[in-house]
Design a protein around this motif. Structure first.
Motif, PDB file in Angstrom:
ATOM      1  N   SER A  21      -8.841  -0.351 -12.460  1.00 20.23           N
ATOM      2  CA  SER A  21      -7.740  -0.838 -11.626  1.00 20.23           C
ATOM      3  C   SER A  21      -7.148   0.294 -10.786  1.00 20.23           C
ATOM      4  N   ILE A  22      -7.158   1.509 -11.342  1.00 23.54           N
ATOM      5  CA  ILE A  22      -6.680   2.677 -10.584  1.00 23.54           C
ATOM      6  C   ILE A  22      -7.623   2.968  -9.423  1.00 23.54           C
ATOM      7  N   LEU A  23      -8.932   2.875  -9.683  1.00 22.05           N
ATOM      8  CA  LEU A  23      -9.911   3.068  -8.617  1.00 22.05           C
ATOM      9  C   LEU A  23      -9.734   2.007  -7.529  1.00 22.05           C
ATOM     10  N   MET A  24      -9.429   0.771  -7.940  1.00 25.71           N
ATOM     11  CA  MET A  24      -9.161  -0.293  -6.981  1.00 25.71           C
ATOM     12  C   MET A  24      -7.929   0.040  -6.144  1.00 25.71           C
ATOM     13  N   TYR A  25      -6.932   0.622  -6.781  1.00 23.55           N
ATOM     14  CA  TYR A  25      -5.692   0.994  -6.101  1.00 23.55           C
ATOM     15  C   TYR A  25      -5.978   1.976  -4.967  1.00 23.55           C
ATOM     16  N   TYR A  26      -6.880   2.910  -5.233  1.00 28.88           N
ATOM     17  CA  TYR A  26      -7.249   3.891  -4.214  1.00 28.88           C
ATOM     18  C   TYR A  26      -8.458   3.438  -3.394  1.00 28.88           C
ATOM     19  N   GLU A  27      -8.863   2.183  -3.624  1.00 31.73           N
ATOM     20  CA  GLU A  27      -9.956   1.549  -2.891  1.00 31.73           C
ATOM     21  C   GLU A  27     -11.233   2.392  -2.901  1.00 31.73           C
ATOM     22  N   PHE A  28     -11.442   3.056  -4.040  1.00 31.09           N
ATOM     23  CA  PHE A  28     -12.658   3.828  -4.294  1.00 31.09           C
ATOM     24  C   PHE A  28     -12.872   4.942  -3.256  1.00 31.09           C
ATOM     25  N   GLY A  29     -11.802   5.268  -2.530  1.00 36.42           N
ATOM     26  CA  GLY A  29     -11.895   6.332  -1.531  1.00 36.42           C
ATOM     27  C   GLY A  29     -12.591   5.929  -0.241  1.00 36.42           C
ATOM     28  N   VAL A  30     -12.961   4.628  -0.130  1.00 33.99           N
ATOM     29  CA  VAL A  30     -13.665   4.156   1.077  1.00 33.99           C
ATOM     30  C   VAL A  30     -13.027   2.864   1.594  1.00 33.99           C
ATOM     31  N   GLY A  31     -11.704   2.800   1.519  1.00 35.83           N
ATOM     32  CA  GLY A  31     -10.995   1.584   1.901  1.00 35.83           C
ATOM     33  C   GLY A  31     -11.240   1.158   3.336  1.00 35.83           C
ATOM     34  N   ASP A  32     -11.261   2.096   4.273  1.00 31.19           N
ATOM     35  CA  ASP A  32     -11.465   1.751   5.681  1.00 31.19           C
ATOM     36  C   ASP A  32     -12.826   1.106   5.901  1.00 31.19           C
ATOM     37  N   GLN A  33     -13.836   1.625   5.224  1.00 33.96           N
ATOM     38  CA  GLN A  33     -15.181   1.058   5.367  1.00 33.96           C
ATOM     39  C   GLN A  33     -15.268  -0.326   4.716  1.00 33.96           C
ATOM     40  N   LEU A  34     -14.635  -0.482   3.560  1.00 35.07           N
ATOM     41  CA  LEU A  34     -14.700  -1.761   2.854  1.00 35.07           C
ATOM     42  C   LEU A  34     -13.971  -2.872   3.604  1.00 35.07           C
ATOM     43  N   GLU A  35     -12.921  -2.530   4.340  1.00 37.10           N
ATOM     44  CA  GLU A  35     -12.152  -3.545   5.059  1.00 37.10           C
ATOM     45  C   GLU A  35     -12.998  -4.287   6.091  1.00 37.10           C
ATOM     46  N   GLU A  36     -14.072  -3.679   6.536  1.00 40.11           N
ATOM     47  CA  GLU A  36     -14.943  -4.323   7.513  1.00 40.11           C
ATOM     48  C   GLU A  36     -15.817  -5.398   6.865  1.00 40.11           C
TER      49      GLU A  36
END
Length: 203
Positions: free
Chosen positions: A89-104
């Motif tokens: 859940s902590i990793l999810m909070y930080y979006e695994f460090g690739v949040g910008d890429q995942l948003e696409e």
């Protein structure tokens, strides 16, 4: 016969975790909510951003303590899976460090978050006395039922075509028919899972 102490202990473990994840989502979406959901508590200033972050950190500490209590009161298998679930859940909070890429890719983004559902299933079945939930067919099927419910809800709650494009909903990113295919897939997972745990009547 239901052992209510076990039931409450199990319920609280997942309820507190899910509530914490929901609060984490509000923190992550703060910049967007300021623009399009100004009625929500954080944008309205009903609670302060820094205070919410402190609450999240405290909740995480409490959950790790709870995991240790599982080791003492139940078994180490349940404690370990719950600790892994908290860490994920902590990793999810930080979006695994690739949040910008995942948003696409909203489907893949959401799929990464569903791993927590299976970890929850392994925790629950370990609390029920299963020594190796990772290799249990029914533990995986129980997780599939949970995934179906959460994932289908996540897609369907964002189907409003009037939502601003900044929300990056499935309809906006993927279009109508791919979104329909996603819903059919998540529902099918639930059907298979419910039959797998002997609860086909849930369908």
């Amino acid at each position: 016969r239901i052992d209510w102490i076990d039931f409450v202990a199990t319920f609280l473990s997942q309820f507190v975790l899910l509530l914490t994840i929901r609060i984490m989502d509000d923190v992550k979406d703060y910049d967007k909510d300021v623009k399009i959901h100004k009625d929500r508590p954080l944008p309205r200033g009903l609670v302060q951003f820094d205070e919410v972050v402190v609450v999240i950190r405290m909740a995480i500490v409490v959950q790790y303590i709870y995991a240790l209590l599982f080791a003492y009161a139940y078994n180490w298998t349940a404690a370990i899976f719950y600790a892994i679930q908290i860490t994920y859940s902590i990793l999810m909070y930080y979006e695994f460090g690739v949040g910008d890429q995942l948003e696409e890719y909203p489907f893949i983004y959401a799929l990464t978050h569903q791993v927590s559902v299976y970890l929850g299933s392994f925790t629950l079945t370990a609390l029920a006395g299963l020594s190796q939930p990772l290799f249990s067919y029914k533990a995986w099927m129980l997780g599939s039922v949970g995934l179906s419910g959460f994932f289908t809800f996540d897609i369907c709650r964002k189907l409003d075509p009037q939502l601003p494009k900044i929300k990056g909903t499935y309809l906006v990113v993927s279009g109508k028919w791919p979104t329909l295919a996603m819903i059919a897939f998540t529902v099918a997972v639930g059907v298979i899972g419910s039959h797998g745990i002997g609860c086909g009547f849930l369908c």
